[in-house]
Design a protein around this motif. Structure first.
Motif, short mmCIF file in Angstrom:
data_model
loop_
_atom_site.label_atom_id
_atom_site.label_comp_id
_atom_site.label_asym_id
_atom_site.label_seq_id
_atom_site.Cartn_x
_atom_site.Cartn_y
_atom_site.Cartn_z
N SER A 26 0.84 -1.19 0.00
CA SER A 26 0.00 0.00 0.00
C SER A 26 0.88 1.25 0.00
CB SER A 26 -0.90 0.01 1.24
OG SER A 26 -1.59 1.23 1.31
N LEU A 27 0.47 2.22 -0.77
CA LEU A 27 1.16 3.50 -0.80
C LEU A 27 0.50 4.49 0.15
CD1 LEU A 27 1.62 3.83 -4.67
CD2 LEU A 27 3.30 3.04 -2.99
N GLY A 28 -0.60 4.07 0.75
CA GLY A 28 -1.28 4.91 1.73
C GLY A 28 -2.31 5.85 1.15
N SER A 29 -2.68 5.65 -0.12
CA SER A 29 -3.70 6.51 -0.71
C SER A 29 -4.90 5.64 -1.10
CB SER A 29 -3.17 7.26 -1.93
OG SER A 29 -3.06 6.39 -3.03
N SER A 30 -5.98 6.30 -1.43
CA SER A 30 -7.19 5.57 -1.83
C SER A 30 -7.14 5.17 -3.31
CB SER A 30 -8.43 6.41 -1.56
OG SER A 30 -8.35 7.61 -2.30
N PHE A 31 -6.13 5.61 -4.02
CA PHE A 31 -6.03 5.27 -5.44
C PHE A 31 -4.68 4.63 -5.77
CE2 PHE A 31 -3.63 9.17 -6.05
CZ PHE A 31 -4.20 10.03 -5.14
N ASP A 32 -4.18 3.81 -4.84
CA ASP A 32 -2.92 3.08 -5.06
C ASP A 32 -2.93 2.30 -6.37
OD1 ASP A 32 -2.15 4.01 -2.61
OD2 ASP A 32 -2.05 2.03 -1.65
N ASP A 33 -4.05 1.62 -6.63
CA ASP A 33 -4.16 0.80 -7.83
C ASP A 33 -3.93 1.62 -9.09
OD1 ASP A 33 -4.90 -1.57 -9.38
OD2 ASP A 33 -6.78 -0.49 -9.80
N LYS A 34 -4.49 2.81 -9.12
CA LYS A 34 -4.33 3.66 -10.32
C LYS A 34 -2.89 4.12 -10.47
CE LYS A 34 -8.69 3.10 -10.63
NZ LYS A 34 -8.86 1.77 -10.13
N ILE A 35 -2.22 4.40 -9.36
CA ILE A 35 -0.81 4.79 -9.40
C ILE A 35 0.02 3.65 -9.98
CG2 ILE A 35 1.21 5.38 -7.99
CD1 ILE A 35 -0.77 6.83 -6.08
N PHE A 36 -0.25 2.42 -9.53
CA PHE A 36 0.47 1.26 -10.06
C PHE A 36 0.25 1.11 -11.56
CE2 PHE A 36 0.02 -0.62 -5.59
CZ PHE A 36 1.30 -0.25 -5.23
N HIS A 37 -0.98 1.35 -12.01
CA HIS A 37 -1.28 1.27 -13.44
C HIS A 37 -0.48 2.31 -14.23
CE1 HIS A 37 -4.64 -1.63 -13.96
NE2 HIS A 37 -4.78 -1.43 -12.66
N VAL A 38 -0.50 3.55 -13.76
CA VAL A 38 0.22 4.61 -14.45
C VAL A 38 1.71 4.28 -14.55
CG1 VAL A 38 0.96 7.03 -14.32
CG2 VAL A 38 -1.43 6.45 -13.91
N VAL A 39 2.30 3.89 -13.44
CA VAL A 39 3.74 3.59 -13.41
C VAL A 39 4.07 2.40 -14.31
CG1 VAL A 39 5.64 2.81 -11.93
CG2 VAL A 39 4.11 4.62 -11.14
N ALA A 40 3.26 1.37 -14.26
CA ALA A 40 3.51 0.18 -15.09
C ALA A 40 3.48 0.52 -16.57
CB ALA A 40 2.47 -0.90 -14.78
N TYR A 41 2.54 1.36 -16.98
CA TYR A 41 2.41 1.70 -18.40
C TYR A 41 3.40 2.77 -18.83
CZ TYR A 41 -1.24 -1.61 -19.22
OH TYR A 41 -1.92 -2.79 -19.37
N ILE A 42 3.88 3.58 -17.90
CA ILE A 42 5.01 4.46 -18.22
C ILE A 42 6.20 3.59 -18.61
CG2 ILE A 42 6.78 5.98 -17.21
CD1 ILE A 42 4.55 7.33 -15.59
N GLY A 43 6.49 2.61 -17.78
CA GLY A 43 7.62 1.70 -18.07
C GLY A 43 7.44 0.95 -19.37
N LEU A 44 6.23 0.45 -19.61
CA LEU A 44 5.97 -0.32 -20.82
C LEU A 44 6.19 0.50 -22.08
CD1 LEU A 44 4.96 -3.06 -21.93
CD2 LEU A 44 2.66 -2.09 -21.84
N SER A 45 5.58 1.66 -22.13
CA SER A 45 5.71 2.48 -23.34
C SER A 45 7.13 3.00 -23.51
CB SER A 45 4.69 3.62 -23.36
OG SER A 45 4.85 4.45 -22.24
N PHE A 46 7.78 3.39 -22.40
CA PHE A 46 9.15 3.89 -22.48
C PHE A 46 10.08 2.81 -23.04
CE2 PHE A 46 13.44 4.59 -20.96
CZ PHE A 46 13.63 5.92 -21.25
N LEU A 47 9.98 1.59 -22.52
CA LEU A 47 10.85 0.50 -22.98
C LEU A 47 10.69 0.24 -24.47
CD1 LEU A 47 10.63 -2.15 -20.12
CD2 LEU A 47 12.69 -0.95 -20.92
N TRP A 48 9.45 0.20 -24.94
CA TRP A 48 9.23 -0.12 -26.35
C TRP A 48 9.64 1.03 -27.28
CZ3 TRP A 48 9.30 -4.71 -28.17
CH2 TRP A 48 8.88 -5.77 -27.37
N VAL A 49 9.40 2.27 -26.87
CA VAL A 49 9.89 3.40 -27.69
C VAL A 49 11.41 3.35 -27.75
CG1 VAL A 49 10.10 5.91 -27.84
CG2 VAL A 49 7.90 4.90 -27.30
N TYR A 50 12.03 3.09 -26.61
CA TYR A 50 13.50 3.00 -26.56
C TYR A 50 14.01 1.85 -27.42
CZ TYR A 50 18.21 3.19 -24.65
OH TYR A 50 19.57 3.31 -24.51
N TYR A 51 13.34 0.72 -27.38
CA TYR A 51 13.76 -0.42 -28.20
C TYR A 51 13.72 -0.08 -29.70
CZ TYR A 51 13.66 -4.70 -30.85
OH TYR A 51 13.92 -5.66 -31.80
#
Length: 116
Positions: A26-51
């Motif tokens: 838990s990150l201590g907020s009521s929208f932890d799940d959404k934060i995880f989604h944003v971070v995961a997809y930042i990584g996903l798109s960044f990696l593929w653009v970089y590739y």
């Protein structure tokens, strides 16, 4: 090597999206799940653009963005059909899209992929 990292990251994200996750920190907020989604997809798109950087095609960041958003949508739908413990959530899809926007934008801004 970068292809392997990108593929493994993508597969891990797909698996994590479709299984039942217990004990997520838990990150201590009521929208932890959404934060995880944003971070995961930042990584996903960044990696593929970089590739795809060596391809030097102006459309690559846009194609990667579209494919990542499409993957996020498909995974949200699959959650509903594949795992009875998971549901489709429009806000998760929006968080995925925001992550894809930021990941693509960060890659472009860091000159990982120069648009000329």
């Amino acid at each position: 090597m970068l292809l392997l990292v990108s593929v493994v990251y993508t597969l891990a994200l797909v698996i994590a999206s479709l299984i039942t996750l217990n004990g997520v920190p838990s990150l201590g907020s009521s929208f932890d799940d959404k934060i995880f989604h944003v971070v995961a997809y930042i990584g996903l798109s960044f990696l593929w653009v970089y590739y795809f950087k060596p391809f030097k095609t102006k459309q690559i960041p846009y194609i990667v963005f579209f494919v990542v958003v499409l993957l996020g949508f498909i995974l949200e739908l699959l959650q509903y059909y594949v795992n009875p413990n998971r549901t489709y959530d429009t806000y998760d899809f929006i968080a995925n899209t925001i992550g894809a926007i930021f990941g693509t934008f960060i890659a472009i801004q860091l000159n990982v992929f120069k648009l000329k």
